[in-house]
Motif scaffolding. Structure first.
Motif, PDB file in Angstrom:
ATOM      1  N   ILE A  37      -6.613   6.502   0.524  1.00 16.08           N
ATOM      2  CA  ILE A  37      -6.230   5.845   1.775  1.00 16.08           C
ATOM      3  C   ILE A  37      -6.264   6.841   2.931  1.00 16.08           C
ATOM      4  N   GLU A  38      -5.660   8.007   2.725  1.00 20.12           N
ATOM      5  CA  GLU A  38      -5.590   8.990   3.807  1.00 20.12           C
ATOM      6  C   GLU A  38      -6.964   9.548   4.160  1.00 20.12           C
ATOM      7  N   PHE A  61       3.558   5.865  -5.950  1.00 24.51           N
ATOM      8  CA  PHE A  61       3.484   5.902  -7.408  1.00 24.51           C
ATOM      9  C   PHE A  61       2.121   6.375  -7.923  1.00 24.51           C
ATOM     10  N   PHE A  62       1.071   6.258  -7.117  1.00 23.86           N
ATOM     11  CA  PHE A  62      -0.278   6.650  -7.548  1.00 23.86           C
ATOM     12  C   PHE A  62      -0.889   7.606  -6.516  1.00 23.86           C
ATOM     13  N   PRO A  63      -0.667   8.891  -6.654  1.00 22.21           N
ATOM     14  CA  PRO A  63      -1.182   9.882  -5.699  1.00 22.21           C
ATOM     15  C   PRO A  63      -2.688   9.794  -5.435  1.00 22.21           C
ATOM     16  N   PRO A  64      -3.547   9.505  -6.434  1.00 20.68           N
ATOM     17  CA  PRO A  64      -4.977   9.372  -6.121  1.00 20.68           C
ATOM     18  C   PRO A  64      -5.261   8.245  -5.126  1.00 20.68           C
ATOM     19  N   PHE A  65      -4.485   7.171  -5.222  1.00 19.66           N
ATOM     20  CA  PHE A  65      -4.639   6.070  -4.263  1.00 19.66           C
ATOM     21  C   PHE A  65      -4.248   6.534  -2.866  1.00 19.66           C
ATOM     22  N   ARG A 103       2.490   6.068   5.516  1.00 23.76           N
ATOM     23  CA  ARG A 103       2.245   5.142   6.632  1.00 23.76           C
ATOM     24  C   ARG A 103       1.388   3.939   6.240  1.00 23.76           C
ATOM     25  N   GLY A 104       0.811   3.931   5.045  1.00 27.75           N
ATOM     26  CA  GLY A 104      -0.096   2.851   4.695  1.00 27.75           C
ATOM     27  C   GLY A 104      -1.369   2.973   5.508  1.00 27.75           C
ATOM     28  N   ILE A 105      -1.924   1.840   5.930  1.00 24.84           N
ATOM     29  CA  ILE A 105      -3.140   1.859   6.756  1.00 24.84           C
ATOM     30  C   ILE A 105      -2.716   1.563   8.193  1.00 24.84           C
ATOM     31  N   ALA A 106      -2.034   2.522   8.789  1.00 32.02           N
ATOM     32  CA  ALA A 106      -1.559   2.410  10.168  1.00 32.02           C
ATOM     33  C   ALA A 106      -1.852   3.711  10.886  1.00 32.02           C
ATOM     34  N   SER A 107      -1.702   3.709  12.194  1.00 32.94           N
ATOM     35  CA  SER A 107      -2.013   4.911  12.964  1.00 32.94           C
ATOM     36  C   SER A 107      -1.010   6.020  12.704  1.00 32.94           C
ATOM     37  N   ILE A 125       0.833  -1.205   0.000  1.00 29.45           N
ATOM     38  CA  ILE A 125       0.000   0.000   0.000  1.00 29.45           C
ATOM     39  C   ILE A 125       0.869   1.257   0.000  1.00 29.45           C
ATOM     40  N   ILE A 126       1.945   1.253   0.784  1.00 27.95           N
ATOM     41  CA  ILE A 126       2.833   2.415   0.851  1.00 27.95           C
ATOM     42  C   ILE A 126       3.504   2.673  -0.488  1.00 27.95           C
TER      43      ILE A 126
END
Length: 446
Positions: free
Chosen positions: A170-171, A162-166, A192-196, A156-157
């Protein structure tokens, strides 16, 4: 397919775990979801409220095992551990009330969290025991799922970069505190991906997973293709999280292979030779590959300083910044008894990062040393009953080394993993002792 073929690998989700121990796919899914929410502990922004994934996972976990949770409180090893933590809690609270005007309950909150994490590990071990799994089988399940979770987070990170819309998508699901020093939506090279959160804490956790991947591969729990892809992806994700994980992963891998080589009976196995070749090839291939894929300013911040050796580390600045934080007063009462607040500054003017200093100010130097010895004593119970000895030794060494940078033993992703494993180790160690005692009494009675 014959039954013997299906059960050939006792640690396989499709083999012995399913057909011998009754570990179903729905349970694996629920365990994966729990470990993700518990370890990465994301804060989900629901617009009307913020949902704390870590708290949710613990509540659901105890709700799934209410009887085992109640049974855990009847176990003497767990009770004694919680009482010891309570003594540290009460001492710190006493110093806060009678000594300092700055009433800061950070240390008390951390002790409560640690007690909960140990309880979770204890109950998790009891649930595995119901399926007749030993400590190594339980750890193998957890380790494989945790590595998978971190691998997915690393994917995910990398995709976010590489894909700003993604990244925006996520954020938009995650909550960002107003006090956060990094805006992961606008900071180009911090993810951070899907982390706190990200930075050093997440970086350390991702870095330790690189060591765990090698342990799992050497023990034939995962294949080479998965090991190689996951390792490369997780290492790449460290460029966008923080430098701590890169440094500790490199040091940890060296320590792990030295220990594993010394302790292993099969010193020249094909898997060992293959992993040595893989690591050597990565050291050669990564610099030019990263130079083609990523901008110079990212590499200069995250990894290039390592190529300059000691001089590069000194120029990076973290070491000097930490050295400037060390402020040991001449007042012996403060050194002996602490000042109550978990700040790292005996004068209570500001909060410093160094974990050891924070423990000294919270408990005083003598009691802080006793606390760290208590942690090592608890960790020893895991070491004595598992075959993941090399990894566990290196993991604990990394935790104590990293404590110089921040209070990693108390907070964050690696801390939650460490206390979870300690809870499991307590349960398995003393449950096995109890069974041996019962068997001994039965033999003597007969």
């Amino acid at each position: 397919m014959k039954y013997t073929t299906r059960t050939a690998d006792v640690d396989s989700f499709r083999g012995g775990l399913r057909y011998i121990h009754g570990i179903t796919y729905p349970r694996i899914f629920m365990l994966t979801l729990f470990l993700y929410l518990y370890l990465l502990s994301p804060y989900f922004d629901l617009r009307v409220m913020v949902l704390h994934g870590g708290m949710l996972s613990i509540l659901i976990f105890f709700g799934m095992y209410p009887i085992l949770t109640g049974r855990a409180f009847l176990q003497l090893p767990l009770v004694l551990t919680l009482i010891t933590l309570c003594l540290f809690f009460l001492y710190n609270l006493t110093v806060l009330i009678f000594y300092t005007d700055v009433f800061n309950t950070t240390f008390s909150n951390y002790i409560i969290q640690v007690a909960i994490y140990i309880l979770v590990g204890y109950v998790l071990a009891l649930s595995f025991m119901k399926n007749a799994l030993d400590m190594d089988q339980a750890l193998t399940i957890c380790f494989k799922l945790i590595v998978f979770i971190v691998f997915v987070n690393a994917v995910i990170i990398v995709l976010e970069y590489f894909f700003p819309p993604f990244r925006i998508a996520i954020e938009s699901m995650l909550y960002l505190s107003e006090s956060a020093n990094i805006d992961y939506l606008t900071r180009e090279f911090r993810l951070r991906g899907i982390a706190s959160g990200g930075a050093a804490n997440l970086s350390l956790f991702h870095g330790t997973m690189l060591i765990l991947l090698q342990a799992l591969y050497l023990k034939k729990k995962i294949g080479f293709t998965y090991f190689a892809i996951a390792s490369l992806t997780i290492f790449t994700s460290l460029l966008f999280i923080g430098r701590t994980g890169i440094v500790m992963a490199i040091a940890g891998i060296v320590m792990f292979h030295f220990l594993n080589f010394v302790m292993s009976r099969d010193k020249l196995s094909a898997r060992r030779m293959l992993i040595y070749l893989f690591v050597s090839a990565i050291v050669v291939i990564i610099p030019p590959t990263f130079a083609m894929l990523f901008p110079d300013n990212l590499l200069a911040y995250s990894i290039s300083f390592l190529y300059q050796g000691v001089e590069g580390v000194q120029q990076e600045g973290t070491t000097d910044a930490l050295r400037r934080m060390i402020n040991i007063p001449n007042e012996w009462p403060k050194l002996l008894f602490g000042v109550g607040s978990h700040w790292g500054d005996f004068d209570l003017r500001r909060s410093y990062d160094i974990g050891y200093l924070k423990m000294f100010t919270a408990l005083g130097i003598p009691l802080a040393v006793i606390f760290y010895l208590f942690v090592a004593y608890l960790a020893k119970h895991v070491l004595t009953i598992t075959h993941y000895k090399s990894f566990w030794i290196v993991f604990m060494m990394i935790m104590f080394i990293s404590e110089y940078k921040e209070d990693f033993i108390f907070k964050g992703y690696s801390a939650r993993l460490m206390w979870l494993m300690i809870g499991m180790g307590l349960c398995y160690k003393f449950s096995q002792t109890y069974l041996k005692q019962r068997q001994g009494r039965a033999v003597s009675a007969s």
